[in-house]
Design an enzyme around this catalytic site. Structure first.
Site, short mmCIF file in Angstrom:
data_model
loop_
_atom_site.label_atom_id
_atom_site.label_comp_id
_atom_site.label_asym_id
_atom_site.label_seq_id
_atom_site.Cartn_x
_atom_site.Cartn_y
_atom_site.Cartn_z
CE LYS A 38 -3.53 0.06 2.86
NZ LYS A 38 -4.94 0.44 2.90
NE ARG A 108 -6.71 3.94 5.09
CZ ARG A 108 -8.03 3.83 4.92
NH1 ARG A 108 -8.59 2.66 4.93
NH2 ARG A 108 -8.76 4.91 4.74
N GLY A 117 -8.29 -7.08 4.97
CA GLY A 117 -9.14 -7.16 6.15
C GLY A 117 -8.52 -7.87 7.34
CG MET A 119 -2.73 -7.06 9.80
SD MET A 119 -1.06 -6.66 9.30
CE MET A 119 -1.21 -6.52 7.56
NE ARG A 364 -6.22 -4.79 -2.75
CZ ARG A 364 -6.81 -4.93 -1.58
NH1 ARG A 364 -6.13 -4.84 -0.48
NH2 ARG A 364 -8.10 -5.18 -1.50
CG HIS A 480 -14.40 -11.25 4.30
ND1 HIS A 480 -14.63 -12.57 4.55
CD2 HIS A 480 -13.11 -11.02 4.63
CE1 HIS A 480 -13.54 -13.11 5.06
NE2 HIS A 480 -12.60 -12.19 5.13
NE ARG A 586 4.25 -44.27 -9.91
CZ ARG A 586 4.06 -42.94 -9.85
NH1 ARG A 586 3.15 -42.37 -10.62
NH2 ARG A 586 4.76 -42.21 -9.01
NE ARG A 642 8.15 -47.59 -11.87
CZ ARG A 642 7.70 -46.92 -10.81
NH1 ARG A 642 8.40 -45.89 -10.35
NH2 ARG A 642 6.56 -47.24 -10.25
CD GLU A 770 12.87 -44.95 -7.81
OE1 GLU A 770 11.88 -44.31 -7.47
OE2 GLU A 770 12.79 -45.97 -8.52
CB SER A 789 13.48 -40.65 -14.99
OG SER A 789 12.37 -39.91 -14.54
N GLY A 791 13.44 -40.18 -9.40
CA GLY A 791 12.21 -40.54 -8.70
C GLY A 791 12.25 -39.84 -7.36
CB THR A 792 11.80 -36.30 -6.47
OG1 THR A 792 10.62 -36.17 -7.25
CG2 THR A 792 12.99 -35.75 -7.23
CG ASN A 793 7.17 -39.51 -5.57
OD1 ASN A 793 7.17 -38.29 -5.48
ND2 ASN A 793 6.46 -40.18 -6.46
CG ASP A 794 10.74 -44.63 -3.85
OD1 ASP A 794 10.30 -44.89 -2.71
OD2 ASP A 794 10.27 -45.12 -4.89
CB CYS A 856 8.92 -39.36 -13.37
SG CYS A 856 9.87 -40.70 -12.68
CE1 TYR A 876 11.07 -36.97 -18.29
CE2 TYR A 876 13.05 -36.92 -19.64
CZ TYR A 876 12.17 -37.61 -18.82
OH TYR A 876 12.38 -38.92 -18.53
C1 PEP Z 1 9.40 -41.87 -7.34
O1 PEP Z 1 9.80 -42.60 -6.45
O2 PEP Z 1 9.58 -40.66 -7.36
C2 PEP Z 1 8.61 -42.43 -8.44
C3 PEP Z 1 8.22 -41.68 -9.44
O3 PEP Z 1 8.26 -43.73 -8.34
P1 PEP Z 1 7.04 -44.27 -7.45
O4 PEP Z 1 6.31 -43.09 -6.93
O5 PEP Z 1 6.24 -45.14 -8.32
O6 PEP Z 1 7.79 -45.02 -6.37
MG MG Z 2 9.89 -44.74 -6.82
#
Ligand code: PEP
Ligand code: MG
Length: 905
Positions: A38, A108, A117, A119, A364, A480, A586, A642, A770, A789, A791-794, A856, A876
């Site tokens: 502001k 203000r 709204g 503060m 704003r 609001h 998968r 996979r 992974e 690739s 596997g950022t989950n594992d 992935c 990618y």
């Molecule tokens: C992972 O582990 O990131 C992955 C893509 O494989 P999944 O989730 O099937 O274990």
């Molecule tokens: Mg995995």
């Protein structure tokens, strides 16, 4: 004071106050961090020569000093404020505390990010018994002076002194009843003078001391209260919901008051420079004649439309500003155009007209629906206001999600029970509830609720967030409920005036019809209708603006965007959403249907290779058939398949009935099956016999899958005349040797199938990365792997030692205590997991120069993580089909930020 020796004293020399007004300003729009949104924009408007009441901004640094000082204003601030007040007084021909011509100010909040709204605000500050008399004399309007004074006592009493505003309202109501007044407008100046005395008495009774007459004491109190309001529960909740850091703090803006309540030539209102629901280029908003700002949002009087066209469209009877004050309307539209040109974005402004003169109080960037955002961005490129890159940066990627969700099926039967304003588009169905806490509690149980309130307040946000949709019986398009719901993407119908909520009975009553708590209603936030029961929904179609903007995004991005999909339906959906390939198919997910899971169970449970081969023979044609369909849909686009990675516990039947059914389906004794399940039981299945470990133990599984892939590739290559190039991906690799072993089996099958079918298949074998060890050994692994690739989950699970399946309750404590900033399974932990990704990518590329690298895991669809993957130089990202458009836009924004050398934070 002893604190003068502390390092804070060094800061005392700092510039803590920035003035603006009279076509000049010490600040500017880029000083947002210091002056808040502001304050920075008031400075900018002033510099543009727009009519801004003069004032000054106390910086966010002071907020930090205030908290560090144990909620006390630093002494060195006062002289700077006093000096600024003198300058403001000079610009307005008044002086703070002057009994002949008193300067009144507003106080203000104004943080770096807008928190509408959340503060506190104090208006009309500078009034005491003496200056009020002065104001009455100077304005020649005692009614106005005493009305302003009583408003001030109420607001100050509530915000600064902690006297509940309801107590003031009760006093006023009593006064009106005793004197036979129906509405405020019937009160005479003498009446207001008496109300002021009653209010002062109330404060004294409540606090045991009189209402402060020292206007400087008032000012310090108000500034401190505004800083303190940064830490109210509702502000904290809002920040949490909107990812606003707690340490940003707020600035405080002190500005000469202008009055919209000085008679019929005065007014106050809010305007969007374009329609925030549709994006149409036409000023849009509401105003009230002879009113102060609070009256517009309070919903006590029904606001009027700004433009004649909007008035006709809304079917309003009351005159528009355009008709009532045509010159001022033109001046306002002019200001709006100049603001858009300066800020290169749609603006949301507040204005006041005091006795025929327009004043701008705030501007704003306006909140808008996603469809409006797309239209505004593409229109502005057409108008030459912004470039394509700027347009791409204008749209929040997560918002795209809202475009991809259902609306009401226009052909479905509708039983409309009430109509209100179409405050936030989209459709929602759920059980009606009348309380925010209850909405939250039921939603936590997985129930769908519609939150119905007379009007919402910041205290309701958690319930609004939890609800599918919001219904109010009072309030306009800028109420609001309307503003917050649009921001959240929740469908909202506001101001459904003929409906009444009976809180006690917990019912919604419309013209004799009673809807009780728990009954299902449907909201159409696009038309403003409230419908009885559940109504069929329809999937949205993407607009031309969406296609245009995504086209620009695609040209600007460097990262490829693929999809994680395995069923032909999802693969087709992904392609429709613009996926440039399948980044993760998968294969175990291809077996979730009942008749298929039985074959997979037979394979897993087989006691020996013969048994397994029998099961695999059943699976082969199913796999081949699916691959054929996927290759056909994806044409020449890459498809990464996979190899099987079934965590065993996800595929085996559990106790009781399931086991009996499975035994029946498999044609084995239930007892024998139980024994085999017991044999296979693992304590840590996610770290167990899964991924490529399964292929090492049972290579015939790999043989079958490779055969299904190559046979399908041959079939489609032969039928379509197009070369299908499958990418086969090996999961959970920790050493190059694993990959060598499996790749040899794949190569052998490729050769055999090629010979049998007389087709040469161009394929690649790569690996998922992974496990932390795989990142560290990436140089070795890349000697065999033709692509990576992540596997950022594992990888998150194994790097952080946090179970993917069990971390929910831990995470809520970690996030609540601020130990982690975000759930690492949703937003990549850049500092830890990210470093391993960077190491893996660098070592892999060192060994194989053109190594293609993707990601992935779930993070492939998260904009913040995508920004990191851009900086890490990946090729990618791959994500679920519905997140493909989000990823395309986020990738373009990441590329633009990278080119500009900026990160997301
Ligand atoms: C992972 O582990 O990131 C992955 C893509 O494989 P999944 O989730 O099937 O274990
Ligand atoms: Mg995995």
């Amino acid at each position: 004071m002893s604190k003068s020796k502390t390092p804070k004293k060094a800061k005392a020399a700092a510039k803590w106050v920035y003035t603006f007004g009279d076509g000049a300003a010490e600040g500017h729009a880029e000083l947002r961090e210091l002056l808040g949104g502001k304050g920075a924009n008031l400075a900018e408007m002033s510099k543009l020569g727009l009519p801004v009441p003069p004032g000054f901004t106390i910086t966010t640094d002071v907020c930090a000093a205030y908290f560090a000082n144990g909620n006390a204003l630093p002494d060195a601030l006062r002289p700077q404020i006093e000096e600024a007040l003198v300058r403001v007084g000079a610009m307005t021909g008044a002086a703070f505390g002057d009994e002949a011509s008193p300067l009144l100010v507003s106080v203000r909040s104004g943080g770096r990010a807008s928190m509408p709204g959340m503060m506190d605000t104090v208006l009309n500050l500078g009034l005491n018994d003496a200056t009020c008399e002065g104001l009455a004399r100077r304005s020649g309007d005692a009614r106005f002076a005493f009305d302003s004074y009583r408003r001030f006592i109420q607001m100050y009493g509530d915000v600064v002194l902690g006297v509940d505003h309801h107590l003031f309202e009760d006093v006023l109501d009593n006064f009106k009843n005793l004197n036979g007044h129906g509405s405020d407008t019937e009160l005479t100046p003498e009446d207001w003078r008496e109300v002021v005395e009653d209010f002062k008495e109330l404060v004294e009774t409540e606090l045991g001391e009189p209402f402060p007459q020292d206007i400087y004491a008032q000012l310090w109190g108000a500034v401190g209260a505004v800083f303190s309001s940064w830490n109210t529960a509702r502000a904290i909740t809002y920040r949490r919901l909107h990812d606003i850091p707690d340490d940003w703090g707020t600035a405080v803006n002190i500005q000469a008051m202008v009055f919209g309540n000085m008679g019929e030539t005065s007014a106050t209102g809010v305007a969007f420079t374009r329609n925030p629901s549709t994006g149409e280029k036409a000023i849009f908003g509401e105003f009230l004649v002879n009113a102060q700002g609070e009256d517009v949002v309070a919903g006590i009087r029904t606001p009027q439309s700004l433009s004649e066209r909007a008035r006709l469209e809304m079917g309003d009877k009351a005159a528009s500003l355009e008709a009532l004050m045509p010159v001022l309307f033109t001046e306002l539209t002019d200001v709006c155009d100049r603001l858009e040109a300066r800020f290169s974005d749609m603006q949301d402004v507040e204005f006041t007209i005091q006795e025929g003169k327009l004043w701008m109080l705030q501007t704003r960037n306006g909140k808008r629906t996603i469809s409006a955002a797309l239209k505004i961005a593409t229109d502005m490129v057409g108008e030459g206001l912004i470039s394509q890159s700027e347009a791409v940066m204008c749209v929040e990627p997560q918002e795209i999600d809202k475009l991809l969700h259902p609306t009401l099926d226009p052909d479905a039967e509708r039983h409309v029970i009430a109509t209100g304003l179409p405050a936030s588009p989209g459709a929602a169905t759920g059980e009606i509830v009348f309380d925010a806490d209850e909405a939250e509690a039921l939603a936590a149980q997985g129930r769908k609720v519609i939150l119905a309130r007379t009007e919402t307040s910041p205290e309701d946000i958690h319930g609004m967030h939890a609800a599918q949709g919001i219904l109010t019986t009072r309030g306009g398009m800028t109420s609001h409920a309307a503003v917050v719901a649009r921001g959240m993407g929740r469908p909202c119908v506001s101001g459904a005036g003929r409906a009444r909520i009976d809180q006690e009975a917990q019912t919604l009553n419309v013209d004799g019809l009673v809807i009780a708590k728990g009954e299902v209603v449907t909201l159409d936030g696009t038309s403003g209708e409230v419908l009885k029961g559940e109504v069929a929904l329809r999937q949205p179609e993407l607009s031309g603006d969406f296609v245009t903007l995504m086209g620009w995004a695609d040209e600007l991005r460097r990262l490829g965007v693929r999809a994680n999909a395995e069923t032909p339906h999802d693969v087709a959906q992904a392609r429709d959403f613009g996926a440039e390939g399948i980044g993760l198919c998968r294969t175990e997910h291809m077996f979730f249907e009942p008749e298929r899971i039985s074959a997979v169970r037979e394979m897993i449970l087989a006691a020996d290779e013969d048994g397994r081969r029998t099961a695999l023979d059943k699976i082969l044609p199913m796999q081949r058939g699916d691959f054929v369909k996927i290759f056909e849909i994806m044409g020449e686009l890459p498809v990464t398949i996979r190899l099987l990675d079934p965590p065993l516990h996800e595929f085996l039947p559990n106790e009781g009935e399931d086991v009996a059914d499975a035994a029946l389906a498999l044609g084995v004794e239930e007892k024998a099956l139980k024994q085999r399940i017991a044999q296979l039981k693992e304590f840590n299945p996610m770290l167990g016999h899964r991924g490529c470990r399964l292929a090492i133990s049972y290579p015939e599984i790999t043989d079958m899958q490779a055969r299904a892939i190559f046979e399908a590739a041959c079939e489609v290559t032969q039928s379509s005349g197009r070369a299908v190039k499958p990418e086969i991906m090996v999961p959970l690799v920790l050493a190059r040797n694993e990959l060598d072993f499996i790749k040899a089996r794949i190569d052998a099958v490729a050769e055999a199938v090629g010979r049998e079918r007389d087709v040469t298949i161009d394929y690649q074998v790569g690996t998922m990365i992974e496990l932390p060890r795989a990142c560290l050994r990436a140089g070795e692994i890349a000697k065999t792997a033709q692509f990576f690739s992540f596997g950022t989950n594992d990888l998150t699970q194994t790097t952080m030692g946090l179970s993917r399946d069990d971390s929910g309750p831990i995470m809520s404590d970690y996030l609540a205590r601020g130990i982690l900033e975000a759930d690492p399974f949703a937003q990549l932990d850049e500092a830890g997991v990210g470093e391993l990704v960077a190491i893996g990518a660098a070592r892999g590329r060192e060994a194989r120069e053109n190594l293609k690298i993707g990601i992935c895991g779930e993070h492939g669809g998260d904009p913040q993580s995508i920004d990191f993957f851009e900086r890490a130089g990946l090729d990618y990202v791959s994500c679920s089909p519905f997140r493909v458009p989000i990823a395309r836009l986020a990738a373009a924004q990441a590329a633009l930020r990278a080119r500009a050398g900026k990160g997301t934070k």
